[in-house]
Design a protein around this motif. Structure first.
Motif, PDB file in Angstrom:
ATOM      1  N   MET B   3       1.090  -1.085  -0.008  1.00  0.00           N
ATOM      2  CA  MET B   3       0.097   0.432   0.101  1.00  0.00           C
ATOM      3  C   MET B   3       1.356   0.823  -0.486  1.00  0.00           C
ATOM      4  O   MET B   3       0.757   2.338  -0.837  1.00  0.00           O
ATOM      5  CB  MET B   3      -1.150  -0.017   1.175  1.00  0.00           C
ATOM      6  CG  MET B   3      -1.931   0.627   1.380  1.00  0.00           C
ATOM      7  SD  MET B   3      -3.296   0.943   0.189  1.00  0.00           S
ATOM      8  CE  MET B   3      -4.209   1.935  -0.299  1.00  0.00           C
ATOM      9  N   MET B   6       2.059   1.921  -3.599  1.00  0.00           N
ATOM     10  CA  MET B   6       1.272   2.855  -4.216  1.00  0.00           C
ATOM     11  C   MET B   6       1.134   4.270  -3.857  1.00  0.00           C
ATOM     12  O   MET B   6       1.422   4.099  -5.077  1.00  0.00           O
ATOM     13  CB  MET B   6       0.066   1.570  -3.790  1.00  0.00           C
ATOM     14  CG  MET B   6      -0.853   1.626  -4.850  1.00  0.00           C
ATOM     15  SD  MET B   6      -2.289   0.758  -4.798  1.00  0.00           S
ATOM     16  CE  MET B   6      -1.171  -0.976  -4.920  1.00  0.00           C
ATOM     17  N   GLU B   7       0.965   4.441  -3.102  1.00  0.00           N
ATOM     18  CA  GLU B   7       0.658   5.968  -2.473  1.00  0.00           C
ATOM     19  C   GLU B   7       1.322   6.092  -2.730  1.00  0.00           C
ATOM     20  O   GLU B   7       1.794   8.033  -3.264  1.00  0.00           O
ATOM     21  CB  GLU B   7       0.345   5.389  -0.502  1.00  0.00           C
ATOM     22  CG  GLU B   7      -1.034   5.546  -0.244  1.00  0.00           C
ATOM     23  CD  GLU B   7      -1.415   5.098   1.248  1.00  0.00           C
ATOM     24  OE1 GLU B   7      -0.170   5.404   1.649  1.00  0.00           O
ATOM     25  OE2 GLU B   7      -2.219   4.727   1.469  1.00  0.00           O
ATOM     26  N   SER B   9       3.618   6.160  -5.637  1.00  0.00           N
ATOM     27  CA  SER B   9       3.661   6.411  -6.676  1.00  0.00           C
ATOM     28  C   SER B   9       2.789   6.919  -7.119  1.00  0.00           C
ATOM     29  O   SER B   9       3.107   8.121  -8.395  1.00  0.00           O
ATOM     30  CB  SER B   9       3.733   5.107  -7.407  1.00  0.00           C
ATOM     31  OG  SER B   9       2.453   4.637  -7.159  1.00  0.00           O
ATOM     32  N   VAL B  10       0.891   6.550  -6.917  1.00  0.00           N
ATOM     33  CA  VAL B  10       0.486   8.412  -6.960  1.00  0.00           C
ATOM     34  C   VAL B  10       0.419   9.569  -5.931  1.00  0.00           C
ATOM     35  O   VAL B  10       0.329  10.531  -7.757  1.00  0.00           O
ATOM     36  CB  VAL B  10      -0.704   7.495  -5.962  1.00  0.00           C
ATOM     37  CG1 VAL B  10      -1.983   8.690  -6.284  1.00  0.00           C
ATOM     38  CG2 VAL B  10      -1.764   5.969  -7.217  1.00  0.00           C
TER      39      VAL B  10
END
Lengths: 260, 152, 283
Positions: B3, B6-7, B9-10
């Protein structure tokens, strides 16, 4: 003849009904209910899938389209002795048209089809029905984060596409073909207006993002839950959203740049 | 952990997106927040403005010093009245400057060129440039040329 | 054949507390009628099976009870409230009291086993994370898969996936658990485990079980009461023992698995010889 009329009527009615259903989905997942706090992690995840994973294809396409524009623009403009205008030509065509439209088409192919297939598969494996039975509205849990992610990602991807394209054109025109870099940038800056070009391009991107995600999500949610149905829905997503993007592009261009 | 990457990269993605917007604004469209709307306005009447449009540049010796903000027809004089916005740091245009409509390149955009005069007084905001030269219109030129040929 | 054939002694068992009542239900898909006046009463705390040949809309019946579909006419009363007349919001409330085991398991493919089972608890309660952990481990223990808590659904075998789905269906301790074809596609061992589990959970947790199935032997072995549906109607109902004694041809064919009977082997078709003589298929 009567048969034909009946078929026509039937098709019209079913298309209208489908449109109504898609509007209902949109309304129930986004408009009628405010996004709860719980949605934030879901949204992050969808932005990752829809946006971050589309980044590579957007950057690569933007780079090549920019380079081709630079090359073509140079050879054409050189005939008139005004190859300095290549920056202006590249920037205007990218910011106004190519960035929003090509990004939307790539987005439909990359993210839209994936959205449709994912939601369709969820439907086929009864995950959506199961959510409903658990007492969670799949429109809010599954559909809404994906819709929001689409709205957010499309404009960002478009901006990135435009910048990479302009840079790619500069690479070809300035570094390779030897146009003076000052005239490339100054010509560009003088002809591109922030409000009427950049912002209008951004508006196009938002509209396209909205339409493409809407179509993708609806096709997934409404598909026939079989392997054939999902493949058809995926195809329809790409076809419908490409057509919608191109058609809307004309309308938006006419409203923004043509004095209609 | 998954997670978290992912965060990150977002977050990175959002940042690049906004940076791209900034680049488009500043580098590509040359948006200059300081000079917008801060300049002063001067006016000029032309018999014929040809293809001049709003947002065309106003330059002196080839250096841009402002832009055309509005074009209208003066109902009394029946001439085109062009409103120009001159950058605030250009406050030394002499009152007898002349303005002419020029074309960049053979087929390029039309713009206004200002030629300085010798007056000690400077143009104040809202004043008119009286000494003007209209755009060259190709048809007029051809017409004059033909008339000369005939009269000879 | 239209006569519902309850044979004997149905009245005595039907006087109990009824948790789900289906009254004169009709439902059709497009132009094809699926139910033509079905009446079913499901007693509280028992295992009730709804059986019938495939294509009789047994799964549709569960979806009607869960409010995912709306009947054309008739009523479905679950714990005193009429499901078809409920609004979207109330439906979600009543569904919290129902658990459903889908035919495919329907596990969320983007979560591991633990999160799948924790999902309904997290959605509907504000329990602290340690408590959720305990509940999930309890449910997993009940289905014998505590060791598999961190696997993804794609790593599970079919039988395991169904047991995880069962654990998820009971994670909120529902009053009604619906099983959609729980035995299809399972090997004999997994089937035995499931039969055993359904029975045991029903006794231990005291919920009402509704099983939709066409696996005769397994269903007969765990059901307290059985409804047999064919042609959109209830053709027979009773306890497993009663059902075995019913003399109706249609019931006999289904219970004993005869290939031909009132449900014909051949799909409706014109005369075979005639069609051969005309060559090709007329369209």
């Amino acid at each position: 003849m009567i048969d034909f009329m009946q078929k026509l009527g039937h098709r019209t009615l079913s298309k209208l009904a489908a449109f109504g259903r898609s509007g209902q989905i949109l309304f129930q997942s986004v408009v009628a209910k405010p996004a709860p706090v719980m949605m934030f992690p879901l949204l992050i995840k969808q932005i990752y899938f829809v946006g971050v994973l589309s980044l590579i294809i957007i950057v690569v396409s933007g780079l090549f389209i920019g380079m081709v524009l630079g090359l073509q623009g140079y050879t054409i403009l050189a005939d008139y002795g005004s190859e300095e205008a290549v920056g202006q030509m590249v920037a205007l065509s990218l910011v106004r048209e190519l960035a929003p439209v090509v990004t939307a088409l790539l987005f439909a192919g990359r993210a839209g089809s994936a959205l449709t297939a994912e939601i369709g598969l969820m439907k086929a494996t009864e995950q959506l029905a199961s959510l409903e039975m658990i007492g969670v509205d799949p429109l809010r849990r599954i559909i809404a984060p994906r819709l929001y992610a689409g709205f957010i990602c499309m404009p960002l991807l478009t901006m990135i596409f435009a910048v990479v394209g302009v840079w790619g054109a500069a690479l070809v025109a300035v570094d390779w073909l030897g146009i003076y870099s000052g005239s490339y940038w100054v010509n560009m800056q003088q002809s591109v207006d922030f409000m009427s070009d950049v912002v209008n391009g951004l508006i196009k991107a938002v509209v396209f993002g909205f339409v493409v995600t809407w179509i993708a999500v609806y096709q997934g949610y409404d598909c026939v839950p079989t392997s054939e149905g999902i493949s058809q829905a995926t195809t329809r997503t790409v076809v419908y959203s490409s057509l919608a993007v191109l058609g809307l592009d004309f309308i938006l261009t006419a409203l923004m740049f043509g004095d209609l | 952990m998954r997670m978290r990457t992912m965060e990150i990269s977002v977050g990175f993605f959002m940042l690049i997106g906004f940076l791209a917007l900034v680049v488009l604004a500043l580098n590509v469209s040359g948006l200059n927040l300081a000079s917008k709307g801060a300049g002063y306005k001067i006016y000029a009447n032309f018999e014929n403005i040809g293809g001049l449009t709003a947002r065309a540049k106003v330059s002196m010796s080839g250096v841009q010093i402002g832009e055309v903000t509005r074009i209208r027809l003066d109902p009394q004089m029946l001439m085109a009245e062009v409103e120009m916005e001159i950058y605030p740091d250009i406050d030394f245009l002499s009152a007898d400057s002349s303005a002419m409509i020029l074309t960049s390149g053979l087929l390029g955009q039309q713009y206004i060129g200002i030629i300085p005069g010798g007056d000690v007084e400077v143009l104040a905001p809202g004043e008119f440039i009286y000494n003007t030269q209209s755009a060259l219109v190709l048809e007029d030129l051809v017409g004059k040329f033909l008339m000369n040929q005939v009269s000879e | 054949m239209e006569a519902v054939s309850p044979a004997t002694g149905s009245a005595s068992s039907m006087l109990e507390d009824v948790i789900v009542e289906i009254k004169d239900l009709t439902f059709s898909r497009g132009n094809r009628p699926i139910f033509k006046g079905v009446d079913i009463k499901i007693p509280r705390g028992k295992v009730t099976a709804i059986m019938g040949p495939s294509g009789t809309g047994k799964t549709t019946l569960l979806k009607l009870i869960g409010g995912q579909l709306r009947p054309d006419s008739g009523d479905i009363v679950v714990e005193g409230s009429s499901v078809p007349s409920l609004g979207r919001k109330d439906l979600f409330v009543i569904r919290e009291k129902m658990g459903m085991l889908f035919q495919s398991g329907a596990l969320f493919t983007d979560m591991n086993v633990f999160d799948n089972i924790a999902f309904p608890i997290r959605v509907h309660t504000q329990l602290p994370e340690e408590m959720i952990r305990d509940i999930v481990l309890m449910k997993l223990q009940a289905v014998g898969l505590r060791g598999a808590y961190d696997l993804m659904p794609s790593e599970l075998s079919g039988g395991m996936a169904r047991r995880v789905a069962l654990a998820r269906a009971i994670s909120l301790d529902p009053n009604i658990v619906m099983y959609d074809e729980p035995f299809t596609g399972q090997d004999p061992i997994a089937m035995g485990v499931l039969v055993n589990l359904i029975r045991r959970l029903n006794q231990a947790l005291g919920h009402t079980s509704i099983i939709v199935s066409h696996d005769i032997q397994e269903t007969l072995s765990i059901a307290d009461y059985i409804y047999l549906i064919a042609d959109g109607k209830v053709i027979a109902h009773g306890t497993p023992d009663q059902l075995k004694t019913i003399e109706s041809e249609q019931v006999r064919q289904f219970v004993e698995g005869l290939p031909d009977g009132p449900v014909p082997f051949h799909y409706q078709a014109p005369d075979f010889l005639e069609q051969l003589m005309h060559k090709g298929v007329s369209r």
